[in-house]
Write a protein that holds these residues in place. Sequence first.
Motif, mmCIF file in Angstrom:
data_model
loop_
_atom_site.group_PDB
_atom_site.id
_atom_site.type_symbol
_atom_site.label_atom_id
_atom_site.label_comp_id
_atom_site.label_asym_id
_atom_site.label_seq_id
_atom_site.Cartn_x
_atom_site.Cartn_y
_atom_site.Cartn_z
ATOM 1 N N THR A 173 -7.835 53.634 30.868
ATOM 2 C CA THR A 173 -8.108 52.584 31.855
ATOM 3 C C THR A 173 -9.563 52.641 32.311
ATOM 4 O O THR A 173 -10.241 51.612 32.413
ATOM 5 N N ALA A 174 -10.051 53.852 32.581
ATOM 6 C CA ALA A 174 -11.445 54.008 33.006
ATOM 7 C C ALA A 174 -12.407 53.543 31.921
ATOM 8 O O ALA A 174 -13.384 52.830 32.190
ATOM 9 N N LEU A 175 -12.130 53.898 30.675
ATOM 10 C CA LEU A 175 -13.005 53.502 29.574
ATOM 11 C C LEU A 175 -13.015 51.990 29.383
ATOM 12 O O LEU A 175 -14.057 51.402 29.037
ATOM 13 N N SER A 176 -11.880 51.350 29.595
ATOM 14 C CA SER A 176 -11.779 49.906 29.371
ATOM 15 C C SER A 176 -12.629 49.106 30.348
ATOM 16 O O SER A 176 -12.927 47.934 30.108
ATOM 17 N N GLU A 177 -13.020 49.722 31.450
ATOM 18 C CA GLU A 177 -13.814 49.044 32.475
ATOM 19 C C GLU A 177 -15.310 49.336 32.332
ATOM 20 O O GLU A 177 -16.106 48.914 33.182
ATOM 21 N N GLN A 178 -15.712 50.039 31.282
ATOM 22 C CA GLN A 178 -17.107 50.454 31.138
ATOM 23 C C GLN A 178 -17.782 49.727 29.981
ATOM 24 O O GLN A 178 -17.130 49.203 29.091
ATOM 25 N N ASN A 179 -19.133 49.725 30.038
ATOM 26 C CA ASN A 179 -19.882 49.192 28.902
ATOM 27 C C ASN A 179 -19.992 50.269 27.819
ATOM 28 O O ASN A 179 -19.534 51.404 28.014
ATOM 29 N N GLU A 180 -20.615 49.923 26.711
ATOM 30 C CA GLU A 180 -20.616 50.832 25.559
ATOM 31 C C GLU A 180 -21.320 52.151 25.872
ATOM 32 O O GLU A 180 -20.854 53.225 25.477
ATOM 33 N N LYS A 186 -11.602 47.667 21.822
ATOM 34 C CA LYS A 186 -11.777 46.898 23.057
ATOM 35 C C LYS A 186 -12.189 45.467 22.742
ATOM 36 O O LYS A 186 -11.700 44.517 23.369
ATOM 37 N N GLU A 187 -13.080 45.292 21.756
ATOM 38 C CA GLU A 187 -13.506 43.943 21.378
ATOM 39 C C GLU A 187 -12.383 43.159 20.701
ATOM 40 O O GLU A 187 -12.447 41.934 20.620
ATOM 41 N N ILE A 219 -21.517 63.397 15.463
ATOM 42 C CA ILE A 219 -20.749 62.519 14.570
ATOM 43 C C ILE A 219 -19.385 62.188 15.179
ATOM 44 O O ILE A 219 -18.923 61.047 15.117
ATOM 45 N N LEU A 220 -18.729 63.178 15.766
ATOM 46 C CA LEU A 220 -17.415 62.933 16.367
ATOM 47 C C LEU A 220 -17.519 61.981 17.555
ATOM 48 O O LEU A 220 -16.670 61.101 17.731
ATOM 49 N N LEU A 221 -18.553 62.160 18.362
ATOM 50 C CA LEU A 221 -18.734 61.261 19.501
ATOM 51 C C LEU A 221 -18.949 59.832 19.018
ATOM 52 O O LEU A 221 -18.384 58.883 19.577
ATOM 53 N N ASP A 222 -19.731 59.672 17.973
ATOM 54 C CA ASP A 222 -19.965 58.341 17.411
ATOM 55 C C ASP A 222 -18.666 57.770 16.835
ATOM 56 O O ASP A 222 -18.384 56.567 16.974
ATOM 57 N N TYR A 223 -17.858 58.621 16.195
ATOM 58 C CA TYR A 223 -16.586 58.196 15.598
ATOM 59 C C TYR A 223 -15.649 57.624 16.661
ATOM 60 O O TYR A 223 -15.089 56.526 16.492
ATOM 61 N N TYR A 224 -15.488 58.343 17.754
ATOM 62 C CA TYR A 224 -14.563 57.900 18.791
ATOM 63 C C TYR A 224 -15.136 56.741 19.601
ATOM 64 O O TYR A 224 -14.401 55.817 19.979
ATOM 65 N N THR A 225 -16.446 56.764 19.876
ATOM 66 C CA THR A 225 -17.056 55.679 20.649
ATOM 67 C C THR A 225 -16.984 54.366 19.885
ATOM 68 O O THR A 225 -16.600 53.329 20.439
#
Length: 249
Positions: free
Chosen positions: A42-49, A86-87, A73-79
């Motif tokens: 829920t918190a992530l859905s309210e944030q920008n990239e 979300k899009e 690489i893992l952070l980029d994978y999940y982000t």
Amino acid sequence: MGLAGSIPCLASQTRLEEDQDQDVTGGKKVISRTFLSLSQITALSEQNEEEVQKSLEEFLNFKHLNTSLKEAILLDYYTAGFWWAKEMDFSLIQLSGFMDLLNFLLENLSDKHMSLGDNLKELGRAMAETGETDAESSGDLNFFSIEQAKAVIDYLNISLFKHYKLYEYLFHSPREELVTSNESAIELAEPADPPFPALLEEGIPLDIYSSFITSPTATETGSKADINEKLQMQEAAYTSNTEKLKSPE
């Protein structure tokens, strides 16, 4: 320990939900781990990239992003995965399920050393009853429509599966640590002591040094002045004698 081992989640609630699923369906779900809690989703859905990336960095407890290729690489994978979902206007439940799927497939590769073929089979099992509305359905991702499931598979094909060998190399190939800095002690020669030239590391021939670099001493200056004066006197005498020879007696 899985990739999400350091992420806080409601473990007891997850186990209870899994037990309930097994009671209803008579079998165990393919995806048995909740990667992110619903409150985190829920918190992530309210944030920008940019904020999503920062939050995931905290959720995943990544502390060495500047020096760790794996963490970056893992952070980029999940982000990238979360932002794509979300899009797609996925609901919170769908976002949570999609992130569970991303983590599930990556853990199959990293922890279980699954081949690409075996991991594709696991994806097929997880998506087996996509689109089913029957309450008795045991599909892990049955909250996705058929079209959404196709989009998910297409995304996984161009992200994880297309670069599967690179991810295998990331997790299973040892790499030498690169030295990013080094300290060296360098000894320098003592300064030159005119009229002698510098030591050999900066040395040049003495005649060149004496003619073009070093400053003349007072004695040398005086000697040169005397020589110049004598030369001028000799030149004047020579000129005078020459004039006399030219003049008629």
